[in-house]
Design a protein around this motif. Sequence first.
Motif, PDB file in Angstrom:
ATOM      1  N   GLU A 130       0.823  -1.211   0.000  1.00  0.00           N
ATOM      2  CA  GLU A 130       0.000   0.000   0.000  1.00  0.00           C
ATOM      3  C   GLU A 130       0.853   1.254   0.000  1.00  0.00           C
ATOM      4  OE1 GLU A 130      -3.386   2.166   2.829  1.00  0.00           O
ATOM      5  OE2 GLU A 130      -2.701   0.122   3.261  1.00  0.00           O
ATOM      6  N   GLN A 166       2.494   1.923  -3.332  1.00  0.00           N
ATOM      7  CA  GLN A 166       1.603   2.513  -4.322  1.00  0.00           C
ATOM      8  C   GLN A 166       1.497   4.023  -4.104  1.00  0.00           C
ATOM      9  OE1 GLN A 166       0.130   0.938  -6.943  1.00  0.00           O
ATOM     10  NE2 GLN A 166      -0.598   2.945  -7.600  1.00  0.00           N
ATOM     11  N   GLN A 167       1.374   4.406  -2.836  1.00  0.00           N
ATOM     12  CA  GLN A 167       1.295   5.835  -2.514  1.00  0.00           C
ATOM     13  C   GLN A 167       2.587   6.555  -2.906  1.00  0.00           C
ATOM     14  OE1 GLN A 167       0.251   6.274   1.642  1.00  0.00           O
ATOM     15  NE2 GLN A 167      -1.628   5.015   1.444  1.00  0.00           N
ATOM     16  N   LEU A 180       4.669   5.716  -5.270  1.00  0.00           N
ATOM     17  CA  LEU A 180       4.774   5.800  -6.726  1.00  0.00           C
ATOM     18  C   LEU A 180       3.908   6.940  -7.259  1.00  0.00           C
ATOM     19  CD1 LEU A 180       5.915   4.599  -9.317  1.00  0.00           C
ATOM     20  CD2 LEU A 180       3.967   3.018  -9.365  1.00  0.00           C
ATOM     21  N   GLN A 181       2.702   7.084  -6.681  1.00  0.00           N
ATOM     22  CA  GLN A 181       1.847   8.184  -7.113  1.00  0.00           C
ATOM     23  C   GLN A 181       2.480   9.536  -6.795  1.00  0.00           C
ATOM     24  OE1 GLN A 181      -1.885   7.440  -5.157  1.00  0.00           O
ATOM     25  NE2 GLN A 181      -2.418   5.669  -6.498  1.00  0.00           N
ATOM     26  N   ALA A 182       3.116   9.595  -5.607  1.00  0.00           N
ATOM     27  CA  ALA A 182       3.782  10.851  -5.242  1.00  0.00           C
ATOM     28  C   ALA A 182       4.938  11.132  -6.188  1.00  0.00           C
ATOM     29  CB  ALA A 182       4.270  10.771  -3.795  1.00  0.00           C
ATOM     30  N   GLN A 185       5.135  10.195  -9.349  1.00  0.00           N
ATOM     31  CA  GLN A 185       4.595  10.621 -10.639  1.00  0.00           C
ATOM     32  C   GLN A 185       4.189  12.101 -10.600  1.00  0.00           C
ATOM     33  OE1 GLN A 185       1.515   7.667 -11.015  1.00  0.00           O
ATOM     34  NE2 GLN A 185       2.748   6.410 -12.435  1.00  0.00           N
ATOM     35  N   THR A 186       3.604  12.500  -9.486  1.00  0.00           N
ATOM     36  CA  THR A 186       3.227  13.909  -9.351  1.00  0.00           C
ATOM     37  C   THR A 186       4.459  14.801  -9.344  1.00  0.00           C
ATOM     38  OG1 THR A 186       1.284  13.265  -8.075  1.00  0.00           O
ATOM     39  CG2 THR A 186       1.994  15.567  -7.900  1.00  0.00           C
ATOM     40  N   THR A 229       4.267  -2.931  -6.899  1.00  0.00           N
ATOM     41  CA  THR A 229       4.456  -1.841  -7.862  1.00  0.00           C
ATOM     42  C   THR A 229       5.918  -1.679  -8.291  1.00  0.00           C
ATOM     43  OG1 THR A 229       4.702  -0.288  -6.026  1.00  0.00           O
ATOM     44  CG2 THR A 229       2.478  -0.589  -6.925  1.00  0.00           C
ATOM     45  N   GLN A 278       6.426  -1.528 -12.220  1.00  0.00           N
ATOM     46  CA  GLN A 278       5.942  -0.273 -12.798  1.00  0.00           C
ATOM     47  C   GLN A 278       6.870   0.880 -12.442  1.00  0.00           C
ATOM     48  OE1 GLN A 278       2.010   0.732 -11.503  1.00  0.00           O
ATOM     49  NE2 GLN A 278       1.860   2.594 -12.777  1.00  0.00           N
TER      50      GLN A 278
END
Length: 698
Positions: free
Chosen positions: A648, A651-652, A654-656, A658-659, A681, A684
């Motif tokens: 979990e 995933q968070q 990775l999103q951070a 990408q931003t 993840t 990815q």
Amino acid sequence: MTRNQGVPDRQPPGKFSHPRRRDVSVPRSANSANPVENPNSAYRGIEPNPGSDQTRQSGQPLRPYLRSRTGQGAASQQIMEPEATVQASPQTEAAPFRQRFAWFGWLSSWKFWLIATPLIFTGSGVIAVVLLLKIPGMPNCPAIFWPLASASLRFECARLAAGKQTPKDLLEAIKLLDSLPPDHAMRAEANRLVEEWSQDVLKLAEKDFNAGKLAEAIAAARQIPTKTSAYKLVEDRIKHWQSIWVKAEGIYKQAEKELRQQNWQQAFAHALRLREVENTYWQTVKFDELRENITTAREDGNKLGRAYRLADEGGLKNLQDAIKLAESIKPSSYIYEAAQKAIPKFGLKMINLAQATLEQRDLQGALAILDKIPEKANLKEAVRDFTVLATAQAQVWQNTIPALEDAISQLQRIAPDRPLYSRAQKLITRWQLEIEAISQLDKAKVLAQAGSVDDLTAGIAEASQVDKSNPRWAEVQRQIAQWHAQIQTIQDRPILDLADQAAAPGDMDSLKTAIAQANQIGKGRALYKEAQGKVQQWTAQIQEIQDQPILDQAREYANGGDLQSAVNLAQQIQSGRSLYSPAQADIRKWRDQLHAQAVQAQAQQTMQQAYALANSGSPSALANAIQLAGGVPASSPLKSDASNAVNEWSQQLLQAAQTQAAYDVPGAIAAAEKIPPRATTYTQAQQLIQSWKRLLGQ
């Protein structure tokens, strides 16, 4: 020169001629005698020289003669017979005339000459060829009677003999010429040839020496005339030859000695010394012979070595194979003597093997081994004696006095000159002592038969009279020990029975009383082991009575959750006590539980810290939370929760990342790289990292 020496001097040296035969008319007389032909002359059928001393000394006039058909000393019949003086009648004269007239008619015929002409020419050619190829006759030197031979004939035969170029023939030639008188006209030429041929003899003797014919060389050299210059070299040459020969023989014998001792390298080293000897025969023939002998001896030595190794390994088959290998070595081998000495040794090993088989009380097996000992072992007498010994020993197995006496009588037949006489005498002495021991022991058994303490004591006293040196002493001692054990059992059994009665209640005091009672049986007595076994049993019961409350209380602590108190209490039970093993098993179980509790508590604390960090939501905090959750041990019950939390938070993160990539690509890469490989993840994240690096031109 005087003519009474029997050696003519009219011919020049080296030339021996014969007058050609001429047909001379000789008056035909019935009393006329033909010249005598010498049957021992050099050439059979060649007439003596008409000018020889023999002709002159005979007092007869020199005249031509016809060859005779008979031998010496007899009036011989001539080849050309004298015509008889006969009065011819007219009839007898007419017949030859008519015949001659008829032949005259043929001679005048052209047919006769047509046939005769080719025959005449062919015959003339054949005669011419025969005359051209005819070899002059050679003298028959072995048949000549030399005291009457001419000097020229001596020279001719001497040259013929010398031409063969052998020491024997050269010495014969020298002998022929050396017999000429000192004042002979041809003496100078004879001396020259004798000198020349003496040098040839010495050279040929040298060749004989190099060919290995020392005796022939010495014999030839010593026959050289003393007056020649070659003779001055003879003794020095012979001493030189002999010294070389003695040296070579010494080297050869040393090599042979090393061969017999199986020292192959030393033997070959001696063989190489032969190459330095000043003699062709020793350098080649004897060297090759010795080298071949070394090769053969080495092969035989290896064969004998294998035989010894087989014999050392033991066993009937190995010993038989060892003997076969030794027997296969030929008498011509240098190892033959050693092999012959080895065969009896192997045979003795077979006898020892038979003895070992006999000691296992296998008489037939022992005799079968003896039958396989070969005759070449020269152990017939030993085998015969051992057969007697084996049969006697088999009787001894009955272990009775009559059997021993019969065995002794058999061995007494072995004579003092037999190989096993000494061994037989030792066995006789042994068995005589055994008879004494058996007799003494039988008396002791009779005394101890009743089984009371007094009877057993009497039996022991009787048996103790057997001397320690007696072969049956050990057997007697075993019987005495058995009787002692019976006495001790009779004495100690009541004590052990009382101890059993004391321990019957099973309380601590009763058990202690029983132990004290049993310990009265001393060490080494018949019932000591049994008594000590009961003492250990009663001691264990006392320890259980003492330690069981401690172990029960520790288990109560553990059941109540106080594992550490349980461990501390159970450790009071010491090693060697009856409950030590159960207490240690409980202690290990409780310690495992304590360890699991500690791990669980640590995992809970770690996860609490991770959750606290992850709640902030920053990339760095998420990365630290992921790292903490990853450190939870696999054995922990919280391992599954920790893995879910890692996925979990990854995933968070990775999103951070990408931003952040929209304005800070390097920062995004750094954040994505903190996602662990075990996260879902991760793949990815790695793809995005590669894309971002390409944007940066990396």
